[in-house]
Design a protein around this motif. Structure first.
Motif, PDB file in Angstrom:
ATOM      1  N   THR A 134       0.235 -13.780   3.940  1.00  0.00           N
ATOM      2  CA  THR A 134       1.144 -12.883   3.145  1.00  0.00           C
ATOM      3  C   THR A 134       0.214 -13.450   1.378  1.00  0.00           C
ATOM      4  O   THR A 134       0.870 -14.201   1.229  1.00  0.00           O
TER       5      THR A 134
ATOM      6  N   GLU B 136       0.088  -3.585  13.725  1.00  0.00           N
ATOM      7  CA  GLU B 136      -1.133  -3.374  12.647  1.00  0.00           C
ATOM      8  C   GLU B 136      -2.174  -2.400  13.062  1.00  0.00           C
ATOM      9  O   GLU B 136      -2.240  -1.234  14.522  1.00  0.00           O
TER      10      GLU B 136
ATOM     11  N   TYR C 233       4.660  -6.991  14.944  1.00  0.00           N
ATOM     12  CA  TYR C 233       3.929  -6.816  14.420  1.00  0.00           C
ATOM     13  C   TYR C 233       3.119  -5.835  14.672  1.00  0.00           C
ATOM     14  O   TYR C 233       2.488  -5.861  15.816  1.00  0.00           O
TER      15      TYR C 233
ATOM     16  N   TYR D 274       1.220  -7.284   3.226  1.00  0.00           N
ATOM     17  CA  TYR D 274      -0.021  -7.133   2.688  1.00  0.00           C
ATOM     18  C   TYR D 274      -0.799  -9.138   2.644  1.00  0.00           C
ATOM     19  O   TYR D 274      -0.026  -9.113   1.701  1.00  0.00           O
ATOM     20  N   THR D 275      -1.800  -8.481   3.518  1.00  0.00           N
ATOM     21  CA  THR D 275      -2.312  -9.791   3.681  1.00  0.00           C
ATOM     22  C   THR D 275      -2.789 -10.501   2.040  1.00  0.00           C
ATOM     23  O   THR D 275      -4.236  -9.293   1.569  1.00  0.00           O
TER      24      THR D 275
ATOM     25  N   TRP E  33      -5.066  -6.533   5.454  1.00  0.00           N
ATOM     26  CA  TRP E  33      -4.850  -5.895   5.599  1.00  0.00           C
ATOM     27  C   TRP E  33      -3.562  -5.687   5.975  1.00  0.00           C
ATOM     28  O   TRP E  33      -3.263  -6.201   5.791  1.00  0.00           O
ATOM     29  N   LEU E  34      -2.482  -4.574   6.169  1.00  0.00           N
ATOM     30  CA  LEU E  34      -1.336  -4.509   6.341  1.00  0.00           C
ATOM     31  C   LEU E  34      -0.978  -4.485   7.222  1.00  0.00           C
ATOM     32  O   LEU E  34      -1.265  -4.205   8.776  1.00  0.00           O
ATOM     33  N   ARG E  35       0.312  -5.270   8.021  1.00  0.00           N
ATOM     34  CA  ARG E  35       1.578  -5.433   8.782  1.00  0.00           C
ATOM     35  C   ARG E  35       2.235  -4.564   8.799  1.00  0.00           C
ATOM     36  O   ARG E  35       2.851  -4.865   7.558  1.00  0.00           O
TER      37      ARG E  35
ATOM     38  N   ILE F 187      -0.609   2.475  11.052  1.00  0.00           N
ATOM     39  CA  ILE F 187       0.270   2.090  11.725  1.00  0.00           C
ATOM     40  C   ILE F 187       1.247   2.921  13.357  1.00  0.00           C
ATOM     41  O   ILE F 187       1.551   2.515  13.813  1.00  0.00           O
TER      42      ILE F 187
ATOM     43  N   PHE G  54       6.570  -4.003   5.741  1.00  0.00           N
ATOM     44  CA  PHE G  54       5.715  -3.897   4.996  1.00  0.00           C
ATOM     45  C   PHE G  54       4.954  -5.320   4.712  1.00  0.00           C
ATOM     46  O   PHE G  54       5.110  -5.565   3.444  1.00  0.00           O
TER      47      PHE G  54
ATOM     48  N   GLU H 189      -3.755   3.426   5.980  1.00  0.00           N
ATOM     49  CA  GLU H 189      -3.572   2.231   6.764  1.00  0.00           C
ATOM     50  C   GLU H 189      -1.956   2.059   7.481  1.00  0.00           C
ATOM     51  O   GLU H 189      -1.457   2.025   8.246  1.00  0.00           O
TER      52      GLU H 189
END
Length: 349
Positions: A56, A40, A38, A16-17, A24-26, A76, A14, A72
């Motif tokens: 990131t 999202e 990835y 997070y940007t 948001w989380l990827r 996903i 995981f 989030e």
């Protein structure tokens, strides 16, 4: 950890940007070379590992991500179940490409990445032809012929005298799409061929996805509004003195005549009648075709008057399925209800 990562450190997990700012989380589900797949909240996508590293602000374990970003993580997780509609993208690819690929692969005992590459290429070829037409470099009347030339397109540098743009390398896209299809369990690995290539098989869920229609369903209110638009267009056609046909009858049939509020296409049948004109019909038909500015064959110039009426009725209405009333007359079991009639004026030439 809560510090930026390098491209070489990007792996499954995981991300997070931009810690401390809205982001948001990827979830990185796969890395192949410098490319990553990835997930999202919008679905599965792909990009370069260096791009993930640049985005990131923090990398988290699954436990950390679930504690810090429960919503989030849930979003996903829902992406693991693919629901295909016209707006869906899987592995960064549009729904139609995915649907057509799965339908094609269903008809084989197994497939390799070359089939995926073929579908990516055909999509690129179609988009390229449309762009050449939109920019005026290619005559729109040649679109059908140009699309059929895709089988020899890799050996071409020009089409109809127009230079083609450089064809991209689809390797990364093909790999990303396969990984996304595996994540969604639409395909599975079957084994390897003697040359080492992986063979994939379409799953039961993939079979079902390959048969899906991408035309959205509509409720009865939307269907009624659509029929009103069709009838308004028919009225305009009958008032247009330049056209060579009247529409004298419109019937509806199919699911519209049921009591269901969940409808697919609006099935419409029309009856056309030639207008009486002063002079020769063939010359009038050819003149109307020439006025359109399109380059047409002799046959298509003769049939243009009817084609133009149908085009004006159906233009940009993807949910309309247009037929002739003769089809209903020859197949009474199809039913049908007349919703419009028109009597041509007696004083026409």
């Amino acid at each position: 950890m809560t510090y930026p990562v390098k491209a070489s450190q990007v792996e499954q997990g995981f991300y997070y940007t931009k810690t401390g700012t809205p982001g948001w989380l990827r979830l990185i589900v796969h890395r192949h070379g410098d490319a990553v797949v990835y997930a999202e909240f919008t679905g599965l996508n792909q990009c370069w590992a260096s791009t993930i590293a640049r985005w990131t602000g923090a990398k988290h374990t699954q436990i950390e991500a679930a504690r810090l970003f429960p919503k989030e993580v849930a979003d996903i997780a829902r992406q693991g179940s693919a629901k295909l509609d016209r707006n869906t993208r899987i592995g960064g690819q549009p729904a139609k490409l995915v649907r057509d690929l799965l339908a094609d692969a269903t008809n084989s005992e197994g497939f390799c990445t070359d089939l995926v590459d073929e579908h990516l290429f055909r999509t690129w070829w179609r988009a390229t032809m449309d762009e050449l037409i939109e920019t005026g470099k290619l005559d729109g009347s040649n679109r059908g012929h140009a699309l059929r030339l895709w089988t020899t397109a890799r050996k071409r540098d020009k089409i109809f005298g127009v230079r083609l743009p450089k064809m991209p390398d689809f390797t990364v896209q093909a790999h990303g799409l396969i990984e996304a299809l595996l994540v969604h369990e639409l395909i599975c690995e079957e084994g390897r061929q003697s040359d080492g290539r992986m063979v994939y098989r379409v799953t039961d869920e993939g079979h079902a996805t390959g048969m899906k229609s991408l035309v959205p369903r509509m409720n009865r209110a939307a269907a009624e509004a659509l029929l009103e638009e069709v009838l308004a267009r028919v009225e305009r056609i009958n008032r247009d003195g330049e056209l060579l046909h009247y529409v004298t009858e419109v019937r509806v049939f199919g699911s519209y005549l049921t009591h269901s509020d969940d409808l697919g296409d609006l099935d419409v049948a029309i009856k056309m009648e030639r207008r009486r004109i002063a002079g020769e019909w063939v010359k009038a038909a050819q003149a109307l075709a020439d006025k359109s500015g399109r380059t047409l064959s002799f046959f298509h110039r003769l049939t243009f008057p009817e084609t133009e009426v149908r085009r004006r009725i159906k233009r940009r209405l993807s949910r309309i399925s247009l037929h002739d009333t003769s089809e209903l007359d020859e197949n009474p079991q199809m039913g049908g209800k007349t919703v419009y009639t028109f009597t041509p004026p007696a004083n026409q030439p």
